[in-house]
Design a protein around this motif. Structure first.
Motif, PDB file in Angstrom:
ATOM      1  N   ILE A  32       0.856  -1.176   0.000  1.00  0.00           N
ATOM      2  CA  ILE A  32       0.000   0.000   0.000  1.00  0.00           C
ATOM      3  C   ILE A  32       0.897   1.233   0.000  1.00  0.00           C
ATOM      4  O   ILE A  32       1.619   1.470   0.968  1.00  0.00           O
ATOM      5  CB  ILE A  32      -0.937  -0.013   1.218  1.00  0.00           C
ATOM      6  CG1 ILE A  32      -1.748  -1.304   1.215  1.00  0.00           C
ATOM      7  CG2 ILE A  32      -1.835   1.216   1.220  1.00  0.00           C
ATOM      8  CD1 ILE A  32      -2.472  -1.588   2.493  1.00  0.00           C
ATOM      9  N   PRO A  33       0.876   2.004  -1.095  1.00  0.00           N
ATOM     10  CA  PRO A  33       1.736   3.178  -1.163  1.00  0.00           C
ATOM     11  C   PRO A  33       1.427   4.165  -0.042  1.00  0.00           C
ATOM     12  O   PRO A  33       0.265   4.284   0.378  1.00  0.00           O
ATOM     13  CB  PRO A  33       1.403   3.797  -2.522  1.00  0.00           C
ATOM     14  CG  PRO A  33       0.682   2.746  -3.289  1.00  0.00           C
ATOM     15  CD  PRO A  33       0.039   1.850  -2.281  1.00  0.00           C
ATOM     16  N   PRO A  34       2.436   4.884   0.450  1.00  0.00           N
ATOM     17  CA  PRO A  34       2.219   5.832   1.545  1.00  0.00           C
ATOM     18  C   PRO A  34       1.112   6.848   1.279  1.00  0.00           C
ATOM     19  O   PRO A  34       0.318   7.146   2.163  1.00  0.00           O
ATOM     20  CB  PRO A  34       3.582   6.517   1.705  1.00  0.00           C
ATOM     21  CG  PRO A  34       4.566   5.512   1.208  1.00  0.00           C
ATOM     22  CD  PRO A  34       3.865   4.801   0.085  1.00  0.00           C
ATOM     23  N   TRP A  35       1.024   7.381   0.065  1.00  0.00           N
ATOM     24  CA  TRP A  35      -0.011   8.376  -0.239  1.00  0.00           C
ATOM     25  C   TRP A  35      -1.407   7.788  -0.090  1.00  0.00           C
ATOM     26  O   TRP A  35      -2.322   8.454   0.385  1.00  0.00           O
ATOM     27  CB  TRP A  35       0.183   8.981  -1.636  1.00  0.00           C
ATOM     28  CG  TRP A  35       0.004   7.989  -2.754  1.00  0.00           C
ATOM     29  CD1 TRP A  35       0.981   7.258  -3.371  1.00  0.00           C
ATOM     30  CD2 TRP A  35      -1.232   7.612  -3.370  1.00  0.00           C
ATOM     31  NE1 TRP A  35       0.428   6.436  -4.331  1.00  0.00           N
ATOM     32  CE2 TRP A  35      -0.939   6.637  -4.358  1.00  0.00           C
ATOM     33  CE3 TRP A  35      -2.555   7.987  -3.190  1.00  0.00           C
ATOM     34  CZ2 TRP A  35      -1.913   6.042  -5.158  1.00  0.00           C
ATOM     35  CZ3 TRP A  35      -3.536   7.394  -3.989  1.00  0.00           C
ATOM     36  CH2 TRP A  35      -3.210   6.435  -4.959  1.00  0.00           C
ATOM     37  N   LEU A  36      -1.572   6.503  -0.494  1.00  0.00           N
ATOM     38  CA  LEU A  36      -2.883   5.865  -0.389  1.00  0.00           C
ATOM     39  C   LEU A  36      -3.199   5.523   1.059  1.00  0.00           C
ATOM     40  O   LEU A  36      -4.332   5.706   1.518  1.00  0.00           O
ATOM     41  CB  LEU A  36      -2.927   4.606  -1.257  1.00  0.00           C
ATOM     42  CG  LEU A  36      -4.251   3.857  -1.270  1.00  0.00           C
ATOM     43  CD1 LEU A  36      -5.388   4.753  -1.760  1.00  0.00           C
ATOM     44  CD2 LEU A  36      -4.136   2.605  -2.140  1.00  0.00           C
ATOM     45  N   ALA A  37      -2.190   5.038   1.788  1.00  0.00           N
ATOM     46  CA  ALA A  37      -2.389   4.731   3.204  1.00  0.00           C
ATOM     47  C   ALA A  37      -2.839   5.980   3.953  1.00  0.00           C
ATOM     48  O   ALA A  37      -3.761   5.927   4.772  1.00  0.00           O
ATOM     49  CB  ALA A  37      -1.112   4.168   3.802  1.00  0.00           C
ATOM     50  N   GLU A  38      -2.212   7.108   3.641  1.00  0.00           N
ATOM     51  CA  GLU A  38      -2.581   8.354   4.304  1.00  0.00           C
ATOM     52  C   GLU A  38      -4.012   8.764   3.933  1.00  0.00           C
ATOM     53  O   GLU A  38      -4.804   9.143   4.792  1.00  0.00           O
ATOM     54  CB  GLU A  38      -1.605   9.462   3.916  1.00  0.00           C
ATOM     55  CG  GLU A  38      -1.895  10.769   4.618  1.00  0.00           C
ATOM     56  CD  GLU A  38      -0.891  11.853   4.288  1.00  0.00           C
ATOM     57  OE1 GLU A  38      -1.255  13.025   4.440  1.00  0.00           O
ATOM     58  OE2 GLU A  38       0.245  11.530   3.889  1.00  0.00           O
ATOM     59  N   GLN A  39      -4.340   8.662   2.665  1.00  0.00           N
ATOM     60  CA  GLN A  39      -5.671   9.054   2.190  1.00  0.00           C
ATOM     61  C   GLN A  39      -6.769   8.207   2.828  1.00  0.00           C
ATOM     62  O   GLN A  39      -7.831   8.720   3.173  1.00  0.00           O
ATOM     63  CB  GLN A  39      -5.737   8.925   0.673  1.00  0.00           C
ATOM     64  CG  GLN A  39      -7.069   9.323   0.085  1.00  0.00           C
ATOM     65  CD  GLN A  39      -7.088   9.201  -1.435  1.00  0.00           C
ATOM     66  OE1 GLN A  39      -6.073   8.951  -2.074  1.00  0.00           O
ATOM     67  NE2 GLN A  39      -8.248   9.369  -2.010  1.00  0.00           N
ATOM     68  N   LEU A  40      -6.501   6.895   3.004  1.00  0.00           N
ATOM     69  CA  LEU A  40      -7.505   5.985   3.547  1.00  0.00           C
ATOM     70  C   LEU A  40      -7.417   5.804   5.057  1.00  0.00           C
ATOM     71  O   LEU A  40      -8.247   5.122   5.642  1.00  0.00           O
ATOM     72  CB  LEU A  40      -7.385   4.620   2.863  1.00  0.00           C
ATOM     73  CG  LEU A  40      -7.639   4.593   1.356  1.00  0.00           C
ATOM     74  CD1 LEU A  40      -7.408   3.198   0.808  1.00  0.00           C
ATOM     75  CD2 LEU A  40      -9.044   5.080   1.034  1.00  0.00           C
TER      76      LEU A  40
END
Length: 79
Positions: free
Chosen positions: A44-52
């Motif tokens: 899970i890319p960091p940007w997606l983890a942060e968004q979700l």
């Protein structure tokens, strides 16, 4: 299908056993996942983890609806 996100080698990763459904996700997870032994590992890319709001230990749901790899926290779909 659901499972916990773990931190593996410094990356948030979901391990999905091929025998319990991971095999059906392999095609749509190309580029974000790889087969390691008998599991599909999806990073899970960091940007997606942060968004979700996903961190290590978060229970997530994954599916291949519409032929795309979808991931969201188990408490509610956000995409």
């Amino acid at each position: 299908m659901s499972g916990l996100v773990e931190e593996i080698a410094g990356r948030l990763t979901m391990r999905i056993p091929l025998e319990t459904g991971g095999q059906q996700l392999v095609k749509c997870a190309r580029g974000i996942g790889e087969i390691v032994g008998s599991e599909l590992h999806v990073v899970i890319p960091p940007w997606l983890a942060e968004q979700l709001g996903i961190i290590a230990g978060t229970e997530v749901v994954v599916d291949n609806r519409d032929g795309k790899f979808n991931i969201y926290p188990e408490y509610g779909e956000t995409n």
